[in-house]
Scaffold this active site. Structure first.
Site, PDB file in Angstrom:
ATOM      1  N   GLU A  73      39.409  51.666  30.829  1.00 54.32           N
ATOM      2  CA  GLU A  73      40.346  50.952  31.704  1.00 54.32           C
ATOM      3  C   GLU A  73      41.631  50.544  30.985  1.00 54.32           C
ATOM      4  OE1 GLU A  73      38.388  47.619  33.555  1.00 54.32           O
ATOM      5  OE2 GLU A  73      37.017  48.894  34.672  1.00 54.32           O
ATOM      6  N   GLU A 122      31.354  53.059  35.711  1.00 52.79           N
ATOM      7  CA  GLU A 122      30.998  51.664  36.014  1.00 52.79           C
ATOM      8  C   GLU A 122      31.079  51.446  37.512  1.00 52.79           C
ATOM      9  OE1 GLU A 122      33.064  48.361  34.086  1.00 52.79           O
ATOM     10  OE2 GLU A 122      33.202  49.509  32.225  1.00 52.79           O
TER      11      GLU A 122
HETATM   12  C1  BGP Z   1      35.245  46.079  34.010  1.00 54.58           C
HETATM   13  C2  BGP Z   1      35.136  46.090  32.521  1.00 54.58           C
HETATM   14  C3  BGP Z   1      33.845  45.564  32.000  1.00 54.58           C
HETATM   15  C4  BGP Z   1      33.199  44.458  32.798  1.00 54.58           C
HETATM   16  C5  BGP Z   1      33.367  44.642  34.302  1.00 54.58           C
HETATM   17  C6  BGP Z   1      32.999  43.432  35.126  1.00 54.58           C
HETATM   18  O1  BGP Z   1      36.590  45.998  34.363  1.00 54.58           O
HETATM   19  O2  BGP Z   1      35.288  47.396  32.005  1.00 54.58           O
HETATM   20  O3  BGP Z   1      34.050  45.255  30.663  1.00 54.58           O
HETATM   21  O4  BGP Z   1      33.516  43.241  32.319  1.00 54.58           O
HETATM   22  O5  BGP Z   1      34.677  45.000  34.638  1.00 54.58           O
HETATM   23  O6  BGP Z   1      34.094  42.606  35.364  1.00 54.58           O
HETATM   24  P1  BGP Z   1      34.129  41.081  34.980  1.00 54.58           P
HETATM   25  O7  BGP Z   1      33.491  40.983  33.660  1.00 54.58           O
HETATM   26  O8  BGP Z   1      35.574  40.735  34.914  1.00 54.58           O
HETATM   27  O9  BGP Z   1      33.422  40.393  36.076  1.00 54.58           O
END
Ligand code: BGP
Length: 463
Positions: free
Chosen positions: A166, A365
């Site tokens: 990302e 993801e």
């Molecule tokens: C994505 C990232 C992850 C993870 C996930 C969940 O953007 O790649 O690292 O954290 O989001 O989001 P958050 O942790 O902000 O709830």
């Protein structure tokens, strides 16, 4: 109806070094920007919990890899921490890090789990940030050296690499909207950071190819399809296009096509925000595109024409040209505040198939963070997270349709296998197939974890 996926489909999950390993006393890791930001501004982190409190993968990787097996993983992604492997950013390698990553890789192979290694997950070493981070071209060179070192050390066993996770997020967080260090608010600087990150990715790919490694290398992008409030309203459509250019195409196009879209270049020029570049680097980007893509999909982006006041009048900000549209009746994950729009995953399949030469990709993801999951613990002592199972199924249905129509999707990875530390949200929302007790570090498989195993064994599910 039965949803069966292609043969050898990847079922697994993703994590990152900074969120699962953190720092352990005596491990030789140097500080990254998260360690530092927590030191100077702990109040920015939920419950004041910082990056030292991760899910203890460094100490428990063997146990965790058994949990991967028990939850049906045939593949798994994590990241190497640059600040662990090369504490000074350039130069000397930390032997303890090499031992650790070798152990993790060997243990995964022993357990028949395909490994995807990512090289950068929001975790700039502090010493590199002090040199200007991605604004400084020297840091791009240092990253390429770091990548080369990783390929040398681990490329004999790791066959799937990704250069970034990302990469637009550190631009948004660190240079536009103040949710990552260095908390700058300036779109022009953000554009420079984005461009240098794309260049760094291409340089790592160049090293990989020059070294003749016999694997594949890609990049992981969070694709957020931009939907205009109304397709009939030309201003909404234009606004959605600008958001798409800034947040999707800014990385998709150089990564896959080796070029930036002309309308993005024009847009940045008009705003006096075109990054500084050298012709030879444009060639590097052109000649070093990705073999495959990882797609992180959580939510769509709903956009309307600009209605609100421009906040930063003297600074270039992409959102001087659009507003986020809070669509009435949208389905939402209330804990994260993100819209849930399952069809978005199908739209991505279609976009990649029709506009990006049907590049091979996997969902790298997707997931649902939920607060206070403890309240769903059943008599047998595990969390019954049926909402997570529904969430996954609802997305998989659309993914399946995309694949049936020809999308080149090779797998589905959930975020994430065990509850982990999530940046400024720390442990507020839990995403795991496995619950983590923060006090005892006890790990307990949730209902979704048991279900995920069946999903993987059956290569699909019935609905
Ligand atoms: C994505 C990232 C992850 C993870 C996930 C969940 O953007 O790649 O690292 O954290 O989001 O989001 P958050 O942790 O902000 O709830």
């Amino acid at each position: 109806m039965k949803y069966i996926f292609p043969e050898k489909f990847w079922w697994g999950s993703a994590t990152s070094g900074p969120q699962s390993e953190g720092t352990v006393k005596g491990d030789g890791k140097s500080k990254n920007i998260w360690d530092y930001w927590f030191e100077i501004a702990p109040e920015r982190f939920f419950d004041g919990v910082g990056p030292q409190n991760t899910s203890t993968f460094y100490q428990n990787y063997k146990k965790d890899i058994q949990l991967l097996k028990q939850t049906g993983h045939n593949s798994f992604r994590t990241s190497i921490q640059w600040s662990r492997l090369i504490p000074e950013g350039i130069g000397e390698v930390n032997d303890k890090a090499v031992v650790f990553y070798n152990n993790v890789i060997d243990e995964l192979i022993k357990n028949n789990i395909e490994i995807v290694i990512n090289l950068y997950h929001f975790d700039m070493p502090l010493c590199m940030q002090q040199k200007g981070g991605w604004e400084n071209k020297k840091v791009v060179e240092a990253y390429a050296e770091y990548a080369k070192k990783c390929f040398e050390l681990f490329g004999d066993r790791v066959k799937y690499w990704t250069t970034f996770n990302e990469p637009i997020v550190p631009v948004e967080g660190g240079y536009l909207y103040d949710f990552h260090y260095p908390n700058v608010i300036d779109g022009k600087r953000g554009a420079q950071v984005a461009y240098h990150t794309a260049l760094a990715s291409a340089k790592a790919i160049q090293c990989y190819k020059e070294m003749g490694q016999n694997g594949q290398i890609g990049i992981i992008l969070n694709l957020t399809p931009s939907y205009p409030r109304s397709e009939q309203n030309a201003e909404d459509v234009k606004a959605a296009h600008i958001a798409d250019l800034c947040f999707n195409k800014s990385f998709l196009e150089p990564a896959i096509k080796g070029e930036y879209p002309q309308d993005l270049i024009e847009f940045l020029k008009q705003n006096n925000a075109l990054p500084q570049y050298e012709q030879e680097d444009i060639e590097i980007i052109k000649n070093n595109t990705v073999d495959f893509l990882g797609v992180n999909y959580y939510r769509p982006r709903r956009i309307k024409a600009k209605e609100s006041d421009v906040i930063y009048k003297d600074i270039f900000m992409p959102d001087n040209y659009f507003d986020e549209y809070d669509m009435p009746g949208r389905k939402e994950n209330p804990y994260r505040g993100w819209e849930i729009y399952e069809k978005g995953i199908y739209d991505i399949c279609t976009i990649l198939r029709t506009e990006y030469n049907n590049i091979p990709f996997f969902i790298s993801e997707n997931g649902m963070g939920v607060e206070n999951e403890q309240k769903y613990i059943n008599e047998e002592g595990y969390i019954e997270d049926d909402y997570r199972i529904e969430f996954i199924k609802d997305h998989l249905k659309w993914l399946h349709k995309g694949i049936e129509e020809g999308a080149n999707c090779k797998g589905y990875h959930l975020w994430t296998f065990i509850d982990c530390w999530s940046w400024t949200n720390a442990y507020k929302n839990r995403y795991g197939l496995v619950a983590l007790d923060l006090e005892t570090q006890k790990r307990t498989i949730k209902k979704s974890g048991k279900w995920f195993k069946e999903l993987s064994e059956n290569n699909g599910f019935e609905y």
